[in-house]
Write an enzyme that holds these catalytic residues in place. Structure first.
Site, PDB file in Angstrom:
ATOM      1  N   SER A  25      -0.406   9.380 -10.784  1.00 50.23           N
ATOM      2  CA  SER A  25       0.957   9.156 -10.311  1.00 50.23           C
ATOM      3  C   SER A  25       1.411  10.312  -9.407  1.00 50.23           C
ATOM      4  CB  SER A  25       1.909   8.965 -11.502  1.00 50.23           C
ATOM      5  OG  SER A  25       3.157   8.477 -11.066  1.00 50.23           O
ATOM      6  N   HIS A 129       6.368   2.008 -10.816  1.00 45.30           N
ATOM      7  CA  HIS A 129       5.106   1.359 -10.471  1.00 45.30           C
ATOM      8  C   HIS A 129       5.170  -0.155 -10.704  1.00 45.30           C
ATOM      9  CE1 HIS A 129       3.096   5.140  -9.666  1.00 45.30           C
ATOM     10  NE2 HIS A 129       3.551   5.612 -10.808  1.00 45.30           N
TER      11      HIS A 129
END
Length: 683
Positions: A25, A129
């Site tokens: 991430s 996400h």
């Protein structure tokens, strides 16, 4: 940027040479910085802006699920009907994170608890996400345009693809990362398969544990003894069993399912990429777009799927301006697009033949290898026959004489059909000949049989069906009729990924099968060709047909009755017809079509046609933009298949277009079609 500082310290302390970088991430920014994609100051600016956008996300949530892998969690979410939730972080075979809207996350927890699944609610305010981050993604993409980000000097494994960053895609991949899942398990497996034996985590130990879980699971899989063969039980028909295996293998697909390229970019890069990641095929919509816009869309798709990913680009015959068609082919060749969907062709144009033939080379066995493929949309047998034949000799000779093709390419082109994939298009949204699928497809299949009996092609020709496919029964019927694949259109226009206005989607999600009509096609106005469009809630079909009737019965604008002219100026164009003509003239000069302008100035009937065509361009544009002040003039191409789909999902979460995703729709239709077919007794 603790990770970046930790890397600097590790490097200064004599850290070993690195074969790959990867970050989870936000950690991906540290990996890119370490690999030389941007300097420390730039990284700080990027991370700060990303953090601001993420912090502004509201209405979402996330749940970490323990001791289950991604496929198990995905199946649980699907079985529970949580259609808006996705696996956002595939961290290891023993840990996943589910993300989405807060209400669904609230319901997911008790659902998992009832099934004995361990989970933890994460203390976040956003569904990171996931598709909920799309506004942040768009804003961040604009922010990234101000930076010149380099390609990593050392391969960096992207979260979104679990593959190394392709050259020239750093900005696009970072923007895509905001809405795409973190595929960490796949990343670790990719590195293990690449021969990596040592993983060094800087600034923490969380990822090391995830790596070891994946490594252990992979080792257990490799060392497990081979099972003793036993007779396979009869299995139920699956979605991936439907259609032609040849077609699926040819295009690298899991499912024989295609979404056609909707005009003016409604079939967006996001729509195409989402289908590709699901093992389905989508075509980028290009009709009405300039080459620079098409090029931008191709780059976005290729950044998401790579050059070899399952995707294609719509290519439309331009009967008025062949040079414009050539310009689009130039873009396709420049970006190595391997598949196009050929629409509105009645004969093989030099541009289309050039695209097909320049992708030919001789294989080791001497046979042609096709690196450029054409999927042709046809509704007439004579056009289908032209696509199932090699390119015309006259066109090949002309291209050879101009140097557009080599002698070998021209020779090989005479040994292959223009298209190995023919989509039979029955009555559908947009341009339509009103064909009946149960008449058209059997006729075309018989034509294919005769062609293949006459010619000794090395590859078979596959044939699909489009038009009227909006329910599982329709999908099942297409395969029963003999289709190798199915193509959907209208149902995809009413999804989150479709690049049209929310106002249009609000209208479309409420239509039924009777709520469409036929109107003149603006690009072929004089010929009287028809498009199928939305009727419910708008005046466009009636007004479009009125304009064509006026064109048929009058010789010029000056010949129109005064009251009729006033009506057109007040309700259709919202300005005097002289001003409309001035707009048309400026556009023709700006696009270099001065000969057409001179002809229209000499021929009043031609001038009237060009003025009336302006209405069709205006109505399509305001629909895409969702202008609220003139909603009655929206031109929206759609067919009754969407009405049948709306009826099928009524009373489910998919009743709202905000819960419709193009890949989920495809899978729903295929799964239910397989169940539908399996329910029939077999001999």
């Amino acid at each position: 940027m603790v990770g970046a500082l930790a890397h600097r310290h590790w490097r200064d302390s004599g850290g070993a040479d690195v074969a790959f970088y990867a970050g989870h991430s936000l950690g991906e920014y540290c990996a890119l910085h370490a690999a030389g994609a941007f300097d420390f100051a730039t990284g700080l600016r990027l991370v700060r802006r990303r953090g601001e956008l993420m912090a502004g996300a509201r209405g979402g949530g996330m749940i970490a699920v323990v001791d289950l892998d991604r496929d198990q969690v995905t199946e649980l979410v699907r079985e529970g009907g949580f259609c808006t939730l996705v696996v956002a972080n595939d961290n290891s075979p023993r840990q996943c994170v589910v993300s989405g809207d807060a209400d669904s996350i609230d319901e997911l927890g008790p659902y998992l608890r009832e099934r004995g699944v361990r989970w933890v609610r994460l203390r976040v305010s956003g569904g990171f996400h996931s598709a909920l981050m799309r506004p942040a993604q768009r804003e961040f993409r604009r922010f990234l345009d101000a930076f010149d980000l380099a390609a990593p000097r050392v391969p960096v494994i992207a979260n979104a693809t679990a593959r190394p960053y392709p050259s020239g895609t750093t900005a696009a991949m970072l923007a895509d990362q905001i809405v795409q899942p973190v595929r960490w398990t796949e990343t670790v497996r990719y590195l293990l398969d690449a021969g990596v034996t040592e993983f060094v985590e800087l600034g923490g130990a969380v990822l090391t544990k995830l790596v070891e879980q994946t490594r252990a699971a992979s080792s257990a899989t490799r060392s497990a003894p081979a099972p003793v063969p036993t007779p396979a039980p009869a299995r139920a028909l699956r979605a991936q069993d439907l259609g032609s295996a040849v077609f699926r293998e040819r295009h690298g697909l899991r499912f024989a399912y295609v979404a056609g390229g909707m005009y003016r970019g409604i079939a967006s890069p996001e729509l195409v990429a989402r289908l590709g990641r699901a093992g389905m095929l989508g075509f980028l919509g290009t009709g009405g777009l300039e080459p620079v816009e098409i090029e931008r869309g191709i780059k976005e798709v290729q950044a998401a799927l790579g050059e070899d990913g399952p995707c294609g680009v719509n290519l439309i015959a331009d009967h008025d301006d062949p040079d414009a068609e050539e310009a689009v082919v130039d873009v396709l060749l420049r970006h190595r697009v391997r598949l196009v969907e050929a629409s509105a062709y009645i004969q093989m144009t030099p541009a289309l033949v050039r695209y097909r033939a320049t992708g030919l080379r001789r294989g080791p066995d001497g046979r042609p290898v096709c690196e450029h493929r054409v999927m042709a949309k046809v509704s007439r047998p004579e056009v289908a026959a032209a696509f199932m034949a090699p390119p015309p000799d006259s066109v090949l000779d002309r291209l050879l004489a101009t140097g557009a093709l080599t002698a070998e390419q021209a020779e090989l082109a005479r040994q292959v059909p223009m298209s190995h994939d023919i989509t039979v298009e029955a009555d559908s949204g947009g341009h339509t000949d009103g064909g009946i699928p149960t008449v058209l497809l059997p006729s075309m299949l018989e034509l294919r049989r005769r062609v293949l009996a006459e010619r000794s092609y090395a590859e078979p020709i596959c044939m699909g069906l489009a038009g009227g496919i909006g329910t599982p029964a329709a999908v099942a019927a297409a395969f029963v009729l003999g289709a190798d694949y199915v193509v959907t259109g209208s149902v995809n226009q009413c999804t989150v990924e479709a690049a049209t206005s929310d106002a249009v989607k609000d209208l479309l999600q409420g239509i039924d099968v009777q709520d469409t009509d036929y109107a003149p096609a603006g690009d072929m106005f004089e010929l009287g060709s028809k498009v199928q469009v939305l009727r419910k809630g708008v005046f466009f079909p009636a007004r479009g047909n009125k304009l064509h009737a006026l064109y048929t019965h009058h010789d010029s604008l000056d010949d129109l009755p005064a009251k009729t002219r006033q009506l057109l100026e007040r309700t259709y164009f919202r300005k005097p017809l002289e001003e409309v003509w001035a707009d048309v003239a400026r556009h023709l000069r700006a696009t270099g079509r001065t000969e057409l302008l001179r002809r229209a100035e000499r021929q009043p009937k031609q001038k009237m046609a060009l003025v009336f065509r302006r209405y069709f361009g205006y109505t399509a544009r305001i629909a895409l933009e969702g202008r609220p002040e003139d909603k009655v003039n929206y031109q929206v191409h759609t067919g009754p298949a969407l009405g049948s789909f709306n009826q099928w999902v009524r009373g489910t979460p998919h009743e709202s277009w905000r819960h419709r995703h193009v890949d989920e729709i495809g899978r729903m239709l295929l799964d239910a079609a397989a169940d539908h077919l399996a329910a029939f007794p077999r001999p």
